[in-house]
Design a protein around this motif. Structure first.
Motif, PDB file in Angstrom:
ATOM      1  N   UNK A  86      66.992 -56.122  26.244  1.00 48.67           N
ATOM      2  CA  UNK A  86      66.550 -56.618  24.937  1.00 48.67           C
ATOM      3  C   UNK A  86      66.588 -55.483  23.918  1.00 48.67           C
ATOM      4  N   UNK A  87      66.103 -54.315  24.291  1.00 49.81           N
ATOM      5  CA  UNK A  87      66.065 -53.166  23.383  1.00 49.81           C
ATOM      6  C   UNK A  87      67.480 -52.761  22.980  1.00 49.81           C
ATOM      7  N   UNK A  88      68.415 -52.766  23.927  1.00 47.59           N
ATOM      8  CA  UNK A  88      69.799 -52.373  23.641  1.00 47.59           C
ATOM      9  C   UNK A  88      70.580 -53.458  22.909  1.00 47.59           C
ATOM     10  N   UNK A  89      70.060 -54.674  22.927  1.00 47.08           N
ATOM     11  CA  UNK A  89      70.759 -55.764  22.250  1.00 47.08           C
ATOM     12  C   UNK A  89      71.735 -56.504  23.139  1.00 47.08           C
ATOM     13  N   UNK A 165      52.701 -71.700  29.480  1.00 48.65           N
ATOM     14  CA  UNK A 165      53.912 -71.408  28.727  1.00 48.65           C
ATOM     15  C   UNK A 165      54.395 -69.980  28.931  1.00 48.65           C
ATOM     16  N   UNK A 166      53.447 -69.049  29.124  1.00 46.40           N
ATOM     17  CA  UNK A 166      53.741 -67.619  29.099  1.00 46.40           C
ATOM     18  C   UNK A 166      53.863 -67.045  30.511  1.00 46.40           C
ATOM     19  N   UNK A 167      55.000 -66.413  30.772  1.00 47.59           N
ATOM     20  CA  UNK A 167      55.208 -65.734  32.047  1.00 47.59           C
ATOM     21  C   UNK A 167      54.689 -64.302  31.967  1.00 47.59           C
ATOM     22  N   UNK A 168      54.936 -63.647  30.832  1.00 45.62           N
ATOM     23  CA  UNK A 168      54.486 -62.276  30.646  1.00 45.62           C
ATOM     24  C   UNK A 168      54.733 -61.833  29.216  1.00 45.62           C
ATOM     25  N   UNK A 169      54.139 -60.702  28.852  1.00 47.44           N
ATOM     26  CA  UNK A 169      54.348 -60.168  27.507  1.00 47.44           C
ATOM     27  C   UNK A 169      54.040 -58.688  27.514  1.00 47.44           C
ATOM     28  N   UNK A 170      54.574 -57.992  26.519  1.00 44.70           N
ATOM     29  CA  UNK A 170      54.255 -56.584  26.306  1.00 44.70           C
ATOM     30  C   UNK A 170      54.685 -56.168  24.911  1.00 44.70           C
ATOM     31  N   UNK A 171      54.187 -55.013  24.515  1.00 44.88           N
ATOM     32  CA  UNK A 171      54.477 -54.503  23.179  1.00 44.88           C
ATOM     33  C   UNK A 171      55.981 -54.317  23.002  1.00 44.88           C
ATOM     34  N   UNK A 172      56.455 -54.655  21.813  1.00 43.71           N
ATOM     35  CA  UNK A 172      57.883 -54.573  21.512  1.00 43.71           C
ATOM     36  C   UNK A 172      58.315 -53.122  21.279  1.00 43.71           C
ATOM     37  N   UNK A 175      62.177 -50.679  17.369  1.00 43.20           N
ATOM     38  CA  UNK A 175      63.213 -51.367  16.592  1.00 43.20           C
ATOM     39  C   UNK A 175      62.893 -52.835  16.336  1.00 43.20           C
ATOM     40  N   UNK A 176      62.003 -53.411  17.123  1.00 45.92           N
ATOM     41  CA  UNK A 176      61.614 -54.815  16.951  1.00 45.92           C
ATOM     42  C   UNK A 176      60.195 -54.968  16.407  1.00 45.92           C
ATOM     43  N   UNK A 177      59.595 -53.876  15.946  1.00 44.11           N
ATOM     44  CA  UNK A 177      58.256 -53.971  15.350  1.00 44.11           C
ATOM     45  C   UNK A 177      57.208 -53.125  16.047  1.00 44.11           C
ATOM     46  N   UNK A 178      57.545 -52.531  17.168  1.00 40.07           N
ATOM     47  CA  UNK A 178      56.610 -51.638  17.864  1.00 40.07           C
ATOM     48  C   UNK A 178      55.284 -52.294  18.177  1.00 40.07           C
ATOM     49  N   UNK A 179      54.191 -51.622  17.820  1.00 41.41           N
ATOM     50  CA  UNK A 179      52.861 -52.120  18.156  1.00 41.41           C
ATOM     51  C   UNK A 179      52.455 -53.333  17.321  1.00 41.41           C
ATOM     52  N   UNK A 180      53.280 -53.693  16.336  1.00 41.64           N
ATOM     53  CA  UNK A 180      52.987 -54.872  15.520  1.00 41.64           C
ATOM     54  C   UNK A 180      53.729 -56.109  15.986  1.00 41.64           C
ATOM     55  N   UNK A 181      54.308 -56.061  17.214  1.00 41.83           N
ATOM     56  CA  UNK A 181      55.051 -57.211  17.734  1.00 41.83           C
ATOM     57  C   UNK A 181      54.978 -57.224  19.258  1.00 41.83           C
ATOM     58  N   UNK A 182      55.246 -58.375  19.827  1.00 42.63           N
ATOM     59  CA  UNK A 182      55.204 -58.544  21.282  1.00 42.63           C
ATOM     60  C   UNK A 182      56.447 -59.285  21.761  1.00 42.63           C
TER      61      UNK A 182
END
Length: 195
Positions: A86-89, A165-172, A175-182
């Motif tokens: 995801x990070x590499x696109x 609905x949610x399997x998992x999550x973590x901080x983005x 490049x995708x918003x860092x600590x302001x996105x998941x």
């Protein structure tokens, strides 16, 4: 039916029993409280043929059975390999929602609807933007009141209404918003039998 014959004690057994019981002190017996007779039995005549017991009337409605809810699925971290893609696109983010600027109630409803629709569409990875909160300048809010969504969205993702609905999550990634996105990994929608 077989009947047992009582075995007579031998002289040796009697002697052993006498030796054992010589040093034993009997326990004090507790008096049992008298058990009151049910009212039905008290009304029966003392003499005469034995009457059949009257069966108790069954209640008209059976007790409702409380359904047992299935256990909530656990939240798992996003796989390192998938995160790297995801990070590499090389792995696309299927959808994104921007919650910053919304009030909590509005944001919670929007998040719930967004995740449900994303799951129905078969998406597996979405980006939830919470915002980082105000940073400096003249603000009407204290430092503790800034970034409320950033703090509460992870709690919401663990709540019973969103866990299916949610399997998992973590901080983005930055490049995708860092600590302001998941990054939020969605569970596949289970297709049940159709009637």
């Amino acid at each position: 039916m077989t009947t047992r014959r009582r075995k007579e004690l031998t002289a040796e057994d009697s002697e052993l029993w006498a030796h054992v019981t010589r040093e034993v002190t009997p326990l004090k017996r507790r008096r049992r409280k008298p058990v009151p007779k049910p009212a039905e039995e008290a009304l029966e005549p003392a003499a005469g043929p034995a009457a059949k017991p009257v069966p108790k009337a069954k209640s008209a409605a059976p007790k409702p059975v409380k359904p047992v809810a299935p256990p909530l699925p656990p939240i798992a971290p996003i796989d390192k390999h998938e995160r790297r893609q995801v990070v590499r696109g090389t792995r696309a983010i299927d959808a994104r929602i921007d919650l910053h600027g919304m009030r909590q109630a509005e944001a919670h409803g929007a998040l719930r609807g967004f995740l449900a629709i994303a799951q129905m569409r078969g998406y597996s990875m979405v980006l939830v933007i919470t915002g980082k909160g105000g940073t400096g300048g003249e603000s009407l809010f204290s430092a503790d009141e800034r970034g409320v969504l950033r703090r509460v969205v992870p709690q919401w993702l663990r709540m019973p209404d969103l866990r299916p609905l949610v399997l998992g999550f973590e901080e983005a990634h930055q490049g995708h918003g860092g600590s302001g996105a998941l990054y939020v990994r969605l569970r596949r929608l289970r297709k049940g039998p159709h009637p």
